[in-house]
Write an enzyme that holds these catalytic residues in place. Sequence first.
Site, short mmCIF file in Angstrom:
data_model
loop_
_atom_site.label_atom_id
_atom_site.label_comp_id
_atom_site.label_asym_id
_atom_site.label_seq_id
_atom_site.Cartn_x
_atom_site.Cartn_y
_atom_site.Cartn_z
N LYS A 1 -54.39 93.77 78.51
CA LYS A 1 -55.20 94.67 77.69
C LYS A 1 -54.91 96.15 77.98
O LYS A 1 -54.82 96.96 77.06
CB LYS A 1 -56.68 94.37 77.95
N MET B 1 -51.97 53.02 64.73
CA MET B 1 -50.73 52.75 65.45
C MET B 1 -51.02 52.11 66.81
O MET B 1 -50.31 51.20 67.25
CB MET B 1 -49.93 54.05 65.64
N PHE C 1 -62.42 87.41 84.38
CA PHE C 1 -62.97 86.69 83.24
C PHE C 1 -61.87 86.40 82.22
O PHE C 1 -61.13 87.29 81.82
CB PHE C 1 -64.08 87.51 82.59
N GLN C 2 -61.75 85.18 81.81
CA GLN C 2 -60.75 84.72 80.83
C GLN C 2 -59.32 85.00 81.26
O GLN C 2 -58.45 85.23 80.43
CB GLN C 2 -61.03 85.29 79.44
N GLU D 1 -57.49 77.88 68.07
CA GLU D 1 -56.15 78.42 68.32
C GLU D 1 -55.05 77.39 68.20
O GLU D 1 -53.90 77.72 67.88
CB GLU D 1 -56.09 79.11 69.69
C1 LIG Z 1 -53.21 64.11 70.67
C2 LIG Z 1 -52.85 62.69 70.67
N1 LIG Z 1 -53.66 61.77 71.26
C3 LIG Z 1 -53.32 60.47 71.26
C4 LIG Z 1 -52.17 60.04 70.67
C5 LIG Z 1 -51.78 58.57 70.69
N2 LIG Z 1 -51.76 58.05 69.32
C6 LIG Z 1 -50.62 57.92 68.61
S1 LIG Z 1 -50.87 57.36 67.07
C7 LIG Z 1 -52.52 57.23 67.33
C8 LIG Z 1 -53.43 56.75 66.25
C9 LIG Z 1 -53.56 57.69 65.13
O1 LIG Z 1 -54.62 57.28 64.33
P1 LIG Z 1 -54.72 57.72 62.84
O2 LIG Z 1 -54.62 59.19 62.72
O3 LIG Z 1 -55.91 57.09 62.21
O4 LIG Z 1 -53.36 57.17 62.20
P2 LIG Z 1 -52.96 55.65 61.84
O5 LIG Z 1 -52.05 55.18 62.91
O6 LIG Z 1 -54.20 54.86 61.75
O7 LIG Z 1 -52.25 55.80 60.54
C10 LIG Z 1 -52.85 57.62 68.62
C11 LIG Z 1 -54.21 57.61 69.18
C12 LIG Z 1 -51.34 61.03 70.09
N3 LIG Z 1 -50.17 60.73 69.53
N4 LIG Z 1 -51.71 62.33 70.08
#
Ligand SMILES: Cc1ncc(C[n+]2csc(CCOP(=O)(O)OP(=O)(O)O)c2C)c(N)n1
Lengths: 190, 568
Positions: free
Chosen positions: B161, B473, B111-112, B49
């Site tokens: 529902k 990042m 439920f749910q 979803e």
């Molecule tokens: C749902 C979620 N969890 C954690 C983060 C923290 N976060 C920001 S950028 C990042 C790394 C993303 O990794 P990747 O998709 O490999 O991108 P890259 O920076 O390597 O290009 C994380 C963990 C986030 N923004 N969103």
Amino acid sequence: MAERSSNLVPIGSIRPHVGGRHHILSVLVENRAGVLARVSLLFSRRGYNIYSLAVAPTDDERFSRLTIVVDVESVPLEQITKQLHKLINVIKITEIDPADALEYECMLATINAEAGARSKVMELVEIFHGEIIDVSLDRLTVVFALSPEKLDDVEAFLAEFGVIELQRTGRIALSKLPKPARRPKKGKIS
Amino acid sequence: MRLTGAQALIKSLEMEGVETVFGLPGGAILPVYDPLLESPIRHILVRHEQGAGHAAEGFAQATGRPGVAIVTSGPAATNIVTAVADAYVDSIPIVVITGQVATTSIGTDAFQETDTTGITMSVTKHNWLITQARDIPRVIAEAFHVATTGRPGPVVVDLPKDVANDTMEWYWPRRLDLPGYQPTVKGHPKMIEQAAALIASAARPVIYAGGGLIRGDASNELRTLVDRAGIPVVTTLMARGVLPDSHPLCLGMPGMHGNFTAVTALQEADLVIALGARFDDRVTGKVDAFAPKARVIHVDIDPAELGKVRRPDVPIVGDVKSVIPEIVRLLPSERRDISAWLTQLNAWREQYPYSYEPAEAGAAIKPQYVVERISALAPVDTIVVSGVGQHQMWASQYFRFESPNTWINSGGLGTMGFAVPAAIGAKAGRPLSTVWVIDGDGCFQMTAQELVTATAERIPIKVAILNNGYLGMVRQWQEMFYEERYSEVFLSPDLPDYVKWAEAMGAVGFRVDQGSEVDPVIEKANQIDDRPVVIDFRVDTFEKVYPMVPAGAPNDDIVLPPHQIRGR
Ligand SMILES: Cc1ncc(C[n+]2csc(CCOP(=O)(O)OP(=O)(O)O)c2C)c(N)n1
Ligand SMILES: [Mg+2]
């Protein structure tokens, strides 16, 4: 929201810090399920504190009125009202300047009043235009509707007798009515 | 005409002009899925979803029309909350319909059962719990109206529902009764006059163009203002493409990873004209030190944005699409000469463009190079969708955006996993456009299963994974601010095997680890139009995003890439 129900809290600490930081918002809302939740959630989500809150239907059954006392600086207050305005169910917000407000609050209190103390309590009730609404052998329940400051005084007096239970409603407020300008006094006595 | 609540819901969606919905059925929403069989509405069956929510967002951003998602109660409703929150911060109009347990069971921990309106209250513009079948058309009409007008945003309609099974006499509301909802569209004439006068007298003006211009469909209006007044423009992460990157006055992206000129233009400006922008901390850096010499004109449809972060000298509540032409109309013919300012900006542009050190022969491909090549080889009318992380910043920096609604990303919430499902939504809404996803390896793993949806529904999106084997990042922050103490950021470039995974999901998979292969494979991908494509680009692990303003630092502390500093 500030906790007011416990009689264990010393009087001083439950007095509102109502210096320059106290604001009264009178908020007209649609009478729909969840409105109160929306309003209070907005306050907590944006990090504002509600000091007191009174809710009641208006003469038009589609609407209710919330009287919210907030304690904040005036700048975040602008944010609060703007954010409140964004709620779809909020119709109108009026900020009532505390200096220009008629503020009232209601209090119910059950106090110790053994035979000897009774007349003193009755005197107090009379002075502050209250009413005794319930009686037992050693206790009395009294009601007062006063300005919040006077109510604080009453509360302090009641504490002397020993408060068993005390409940305040939170304030409601209306703006003072405009007064005709005072005419300069001539020498004549009327 | 007697209809069931479910029929009334579907008919209401049709009345709203809905052609595509994203969703996944379940117990509480079952009644609604039955009349869907007779409806011309296309239902795209997602695999999770959250994907339905992001797809609705992507659809809305690509088309400018509201996106719609239908899911069941409980876990389905909670699964979509991330997308709803994402749409809330990025002001994306989506309508989410959630099933709910019968009204007679609400509050019993049935439920749910989840308190969907309670859970989504703080991440929706508004939400509704429908309690009687006859309210359905009214609520749906209100929901679309609220989602799409004023400052757009997500709304949730929770449908029990038994209400869906009940019957009602069909009607369509002719008038909406929302006494507490009247967005201000027209700007205040006095303020507009002041704004025009300020613009004419400024020596170093900059337009700070925000996502509101895109949501407000005001890119032409902006263009007119820019051409008439000759004022340079920075386009925020949410506004990339609102003015073509090729426009001589477009300075590109400001903010934490913005380019030197855009960042410094704001810092040195004597007038900042904020249009549909919200002074986000990723743009301002340390707020007190942001644009310290500037007076501010702030135009926004949301009154609460004016003065929320920075007190404007000229606040204008109104729709940018209506306010900008008014400003243009009142611009005095006598204007201050700003050529010295433009000369200065151009000198900075020459000296400090985005820049990276090209890969040496045989070394790993540079991620920026991949973005540059996708951009160069992109067919006209290409939409780029990105995830969140380094790759997102490189996509925003190195892709040349020429028109609005061609850049879709999760700006405010920064939702990893946004890209693939959002791209599906975008492609479903604009099937004739090419849709490229520029994703990170970490992000891809969060919602890749929606490629199954893409294959099954014949939605041929293209996914470029900038596979650096890391949560890049976060790795960058640990390198720069935590003394290279890398904690839980390594993912491995080989696990999973992205090519096999893509193939398992019915997509075409490629792997590229040679610079010379970049162009040919992108070209191949551009040719494929009958199924999704995934390209696993093995890119340099150690590349960092520059420039960078460290979080909370003043924008004047912008850090340039090392080779640019050396060349200074
Ligand atoms: C749902 C979620 N969890 C954690 C983060 C923290 N976060 C920001 S950028 C990042 C790394 C993303 O990794 P990747 O998709 O490999 O991108 P890259 O920076 O390597 O290009 C994380 C963990 C986030 N923004 N969103
Ligand atoms: Mg990565």
